[in-house]
Design a protein around this motif. Structure first.
Motif, PDB file in Angstrom:
ATOM      1  N   PHE A  57      89.106   7.521  80.310  1.00 33.48           N
ATOM      2  CA  PHE A  57      90.271   6.865  80.949  1.00 33.48           C
ATOM      3  C   PHE A  57      91.647   7.623  81.085  1.00 33.48           C
ATOM      4  O   PHE A  57      92.152   7.766  79.982  1.00 33.48           O
ATOM      5  N   LYS A  59      95.009   7.792  81.561  1.00 33.94           N
ATOM      6  CA  LYS A  59      96.277   6.850  82.087  1.00 33.94           C
ATOM      7  C   LYS A  59      97.428   7.174  81.893  1.00 33.94           C
ATOM      8  O   LYS A  59      97.880   8.150  81.313  1.00 33.94           O
ATOM      9  N   ARG A  63     102.253   3.093  81.880  1.00 39.52           N
ATOM     10  CA  ARG A  63     101.420   1.854  82.234  1.00 39.52           C
ATOM     11  C   ARG A  63     101.516   0.757  81.035  1.00 39.52           C
ATOM     12  O   ARG A  63     101.134  -0.359  81.007  1.00 39.52           O
ATOM     13  N   ILE A  66      96.538  -0.431  77.206  1.00 39.60           N
ATOM     14  CA  ILE A  66      95.435  -0.139  78.193  1.00 39.60           C
ATOM     15  C   ILE A  66      94.918  -1.492  78.628  1.00 39.60           C
ATOM     16  O   ILE A  66      94.865  -2.536  77.856  1.00 39.60           O
ATOM     17  N   ASP A 111      93.866   6.742  86.492  1.00 43.53           N
ATOM     18  CA  ASP A 111      95.209   6.066  87.028  1.00 43.53           C
ATOM     19  C   ASP A 111      95.880   6.496  88.079  1.00 43.53           C
ATOM     20  O   ASP A 111      96.567   7.278  88.119  1.00 43.53           O
TER      21      ASP A 111
END
Length: 149
Positions: A57, A59, A63, A66, A111
């Motif tokens: 992932f 990211k 953000r 998670i 992302d």
């Protein structure tokens, strides 16, 4: 050839827009990272253990936490959790904290919030180097199976 060398070879051969930033000490915190780059543009890579196996992932640091529920929906999985460090080391070949932005042998969730930046910063597989790279190249050089909006 080291893993770091393999990653830089991949980046060179693919024509990626990147730079490697060398630092004398490993980055272990956001305070450490802030000495070398804008941490709002950081792109940590997490290895997730899911119903479909390990998934990376990529990211956006902006953000926050998670979004496990959203990842479950995106991946159509009942179980999405952080992989154990030993599993990451054995199956992905890296220690937690040094997982690279490119070159992982895993499917990835990307992302899309990272696309708003000209460059993002993340791992190279080596604790003394940080990758500065165009986010579209990160997306292109991974086996992206889903994108988080």
């Amino acid at each position: 050839m080291s893993t770091f060398d393999n990653i830089t070879l991949l980046l060179d051969e693919s024509g990626a827009d990147y730079e490697v930033i060398r630092h004398d000490k490993p980055i272990r915190s956001t305070k450490d990272a802030a000495e070398y780059f804008d941490i709002t543009k950081a792109a940590p890579v997490f290895v997730l253990d899911t119903d479909i196996g390990l998934v990376s992932f990529i990211k956006s640091a902006g953000r926050g936490k998670i979004p496990f529920a959203e990842l479950q929906r995106l991946l159509n999985c009942a179980r999405v959790e952080l992989a154990e460090p030993g599993v990451v080391r054995r199956q992905a070949g890296y220690d937690i904290g040094s997982v690279p932005l490119v070159g992982l042998p895993l499917p990835a969730v990307f992302d899309n919030a990272l696309l708003r930046f000209e460059y993002i910063y993340g791992g190279t597989g080596d604790m003394h180097h940080t990758l500065k790279i165009a986010p579209a190249d990160v997306q292109r050089l991974n086996r992206v199976i889903a994108c988080l909006e």
